[in-house]
Enzyme design. Sequence first.
Site, PDB file in Angstrom:
ATOM      1  N   ARG A   1       0.856  -1.184   0.000  1.00  0.00           N
ATOM      2  CA  ARG A   1       0.000   0.000   0.000  1.00  0.00           C
ATOM      3  C   ARG A   1       0.891   1.233   0.000  1.00  0.00           C
ATOM      4  O   ARG A   1       1.719   1.403   0.901  1.00  0.00           O
ATOM      5  CB  ARG A   1      -0.897  -0.004   1.240  1.00  0.00           C
ATOM      6  CG  ARG A   1      -1.680   1.277   1.386  1.00  0.00           C
ATOM      7  CD  ARG A   1      -2.593   1.331   2.611  1.00  0.00           C
ATOM      8  NE  ARG A   1      -3.190   2.661   2.660  1.00  0.00           N
ATOM      9  CZ  ARG A   1      -3.219   3.451   3.728  1.00  0.00           C
ATOM     10  NH1 ARG A   1      -2.744   3.028   4.895  1.00  0.00           N
ATOM     11  NH2 ARG A   1      -3.741   4.647   3.655  1.00  0.00           N
TER      12      ARG A   1
ATOM     13  N   HIS B   1      -2.775  10.969   1.024  1.00  0.00           N
ATOM     14  CA  HIS B   1      -2.230  10.738   2.358  1.00  0.00           C
ATOM     15  C   HIS B   1      -1.593  12.054   2.824  1.00  0.00           C
ATOM     16  O   HIS B   1      -0.395  12.141   3.052  1.00  0.00           O
ATOM     17  CB  HIS B   1      -1.239   9.571   2.340  1.00  0.00           C
ATOM     18  CG  HIS B   1      -1.037   8.902   3.671  1.00  0.00           C
ATOM     19  ND1 HIS B   1      -1.166   7.540   3.865  1.00  0.00           N
ATOM     20  CD2 HIS B   1      -0.708   9.410   4.878  1.00  0.00           C
ATOM     21  CE1 HIS B   1      -0.907   7.244   5.130  1.00  0.00           C
ATOM     22  NE2 HIS B   1      -0.627   8.364   5.777  1.00  0.00           N
TER      23      HIS B   1
ATOM     24  N   GLU C   1      -7.381   8.494   6.537  1.00  0.00           N
ATOM     25  CA  GLU C   1      -7.689   9.078   7.843  1.00  0.00           C
ATOM     26  C   GLU C   1      -8.222  10.507   7.794  1.00  0.00           C
ATOM     27  O   GLU C   1      -7.576  11.440   8.292  1.00  0.00           O
ATOM     28  CB  GLU C   1      -6.451   9.026   8.746  1.00  0.00           C
ATOM     29  CG  GLU C   1      -5.911   7.627   8.946  1.00  0.00           C
ATOM     30  CD  GLU C   1      -4.796   7.551   9.994  1.00  0.00           C
ATOM     31  OE1 GLU C   1      -4.252   8.610  10.351  1.00  0.00           O
ATOM     32  OE2 GLU C   1      -4.501   6.445  10.459  1.00  0.00           O
TER      33      GLU C   1
ATOM     34  N   ASN D   1      -7.188   1.553   9.946  1.00  0.00           N
ATOM     35  CA  ASN D   1      -5.881   1.771  10.546  1.00  0.00           C
ATOM     36  C   ASN D   1      -6.078   1.666  12.051  1.00  0.00           C
ATOM     37  O   ASN D   1      -6.820   2.468  12.639  1.00  0.00           O
ATOM     38  CB  ASN D   1      -5.335   3.161  10.213  1.00  0.00           C
ATOM     39  CG  ASN D   1      -5.078   3.345   8.716  1.00  0.00           C
ATOM     40  OD1 ASN D   1      -5.210   2.402   7.936  1.00  0.00           O
ATOM     41  ND2 ASN D   1      -4.726   4.557   8.318  1.00  0.00           N
TER      42      ASN D   1
ATOM     43  N   TYR E   1      -4.227   1.241  15.864  1.00  0.00           N
ATOM     44  CA  TYR E   1      -3.013   1.264  16.672  1.00  0.00           C
ATOM     45  C   TYR E   1      -3.243   1.030  18.161  1.00  0.00           C
ATOM     46  O   TYR E   1      -2.424   0.422  18.822  1.00  0.00           O
ATOM     47  CB  TYR E   1      -2.286   2.617  16.509  1.00  0.00           C
ATOM     48  CG  TYR E   1      -1.684   2.782  15.134  1.00  0.00           C
ATOM     49  CD1 TYR E   1      -0.418   2.283  14.840  1.00  0.00           C
ATOM     50  CD2 TYR E   1      -2.395   3.409  14.115  1.00  0.00           C
ATOM     51  CE1 TYR E   1       0.130   2.405  13.576  1.00  0.00           C
ATOM     52  CE2 TYR E   1      -1.851   3.533  12.838  1.00  0.00           C
ATOM     53  CZ  TYR E   1      -0.590   3.028  12.574  1.00  0.00           C
ATOM     54  OH  TYR E   1      -0.057   3.140  11.317  1.00  0.00           O
TER      55      TYR E   1
ATOM     56  N   GLU F   1      -3.378  -0.240   8.095  1.00  0.00           N
ATOM     57  CA  GLU F   1      -2.183   0.095   8.879  1.00  0.00           C
ATOM     58  C   GLU F   1      -2.290  -0.541  10.251  1.00  0.00           C
ATOM     59  O   GLU F   1      -3.351  -0.486  10.881  1.00  0.00           O
ATOM     60  CB  GLU F   1      -2.043   1.615   9.110  1.00  0.00           C
ATOM     61  CG  GLU F   1      -1.690   2.411   7.899  1.00  0.00           C
ATOM     62  CD  GLU F   1      -1.549   3.911   8.196  1.00  0.00           C
ATOM     63  OE1 GLU F   1      -1.259   4.290   9.355  1.00  0.00           O
ATOM     64  OE2 GLU F   1      -1.742   4.698   7.260  1.00  0.00           O
TER      65      GLU F   1
HETATM   66  C1  FCB Z   1      -1.224   7.031  10.905  1.00  0.00           C
HETATM   67  C2  FCB Z   1      -0.818   7.618   9.569  1.00  0.00           C
HETATM   68  C3  FCB Z   1       0.528   7.153   9.080  1.00  0.00           C
HETATM   69  C4  FCB Z   1       1.523   7.059  10.218  1.00  0.00           C
HETATM   70  C5  FCB Z   1       0.955   6.244  11.348  1.00  0.00           C
HETATM   71  C6  FCB Z   1       1.898   6.047  12.498  1.00  0.00           C
HETATM   72  O1  FCB Z   1      -2.109   7.906  11.530  1.00  0.00           O
HETATM   73  O2  FCB Z   1      -1.762   7.293   8.587  1.00  0.00           O
HETATM   74  O3  FCB Z   1       0.945   8.020   8.068  1.00  0.00           O
HETATM   75  O4  FCB Z   1       1.888   8.321  10.608  1.00  0.00           O
HETATM   76  O5  FCB Z   1      -0.213   6.854  11.828  1.00  0.00           O
END
Ligand code: FCB
Length: 479
Positions: free
Chosen positions: A112, A156, A201, A326, A328, A386
């Site tokens: 990607r 992006h 995002e 995405n 985290y 992500e």
């Molecule tokens: C996300 C972004 C990516 C990177 C990660 C850690 O929010 O999409 O570009 O910065 O976090």
Amino acid sequence: MASFQEMLWAWPASTLEKYAWRAFHWSRDLSPLPDALAARFPRGFAWGAATASYQIEGSTAADGRRPSIWDTFSHTLGRTRNGETGDTACDHYRRWSEDVDLMADLGLRAYRFSIAWPRVQPDADGRVNERGLDFYDHLVDALLARGIEPFVTLYHWDLPQALEELGGWRDPEIVGRFAEYASTVARRLGDRVRHWLTLNEPQVFSVLGYAFGHHAPGLRDWRAALLVAHHAHLAHGAAAQALRREVPGARVGLALNLVRYEPASQQPADLAAADRVDGTSNRWFLDPVFGRGYPADVTDLFGDLLDGLDLDAVRSLSAPDLLGINYYTRELVRAADDASDPARAAIVRPAVPRTTMGWEVYPEGLRLTLERVHRQYAPASIVISENGAAYPDLAGADGSVSDPERTAYLASHIAAVADARDGGVPVDGYFVWSLLDNYEWAEGYGQRFGLVRVDYETQRRTVKESGSWYRELLAAAPR
Ligand code: FCB
């Protein structure tokens, strides 16, 4: 003779830590053997890694590229850590071929990446810069020649500065401009690229860029952020139509950042606050993208900030073919009287395992997020667009990096995806953020997310231990 204990203490601390960590790790079975984990996924699953143009490319004035809002922002005093910019980044614009070799060596099945809008349409007149498109054209060919499926993100965060000067995302004209840009890229790459994500995002680029001022263009104005988010929704809809028109059989979607918000306590006020933050951060983006319009409870929260916006316009959007998530972390929320936050909430930060971004490591949140999205929105297909972690990554003299924390992070999150799949959630791909250490926006080069270490002095790439682990996983994954 030294006692066993003395011998232990004579070891370098890093070695001790390493073994202590491994013992802990194995005792909890946090990292199943790559083969066992791989066997939980089907043939055809898109195993990949992700990057973004401004974070890796460098060569910001090459072949007709002109500045983006991130060039402007990062070159403004005090905006980024140590004043760091993406001027060189990973020098990927010149080293792309070597980087594709690296992807092939890791065994990636998918990649990607994002297209830099200011390479394709550098100026306000929208003229197409063919040399900018050539770069991605060659990249796509090289990927396909290695059996790596391209997943293209159109935006992006690097808006052409020339468009920002005309009002950028705050001006409704951006909707048509973005659709035109999408058609241009689709006409060049659509004969070979099937998977398209319009925006990365929108919550982050609208709120961090326009309400908090942490990202480009650095405004602190909630009204502007909501205007940007509204136009982003409409731009996504218009670009999705353009892509479907230009590329028969295209799978079109976008990447949303979904944080798992949970109440800090079971007090009714905290439960309500967690729901409000989920509303302003997650549902404000999920609901319109799935054609439901804006959630009424959140519209009430934003109140006057929305005056004059034609909110119903987003009802014309149709559900994505594939939803990029995405993921985290989780955040714990409590009620707070802060009038500057429309959700009237605060984030609580207990001492739990965190990455160097300060983000809690919470794999369970990924499974819960997937189950929730499946239950409430039922997308036809989901990819984890992500997922990954930043750690200190002290490199050995030869550039080698022992990063067991990252391996554990990835293994536990991939297992969470497998659990969600077992429960019927249609997840069809997983992309590690990131292929390479890279420019982490306002954090500059201080946060390392790569499977591959980049020495920014020499641009030397070294596969980290986590990268080798991922290679083993992919080698074992059914074809
Ligand atoms: C996300 C972004 C990516 C990177 C990660 C850690 O929010 O999409 O570009 O910065 O976090």
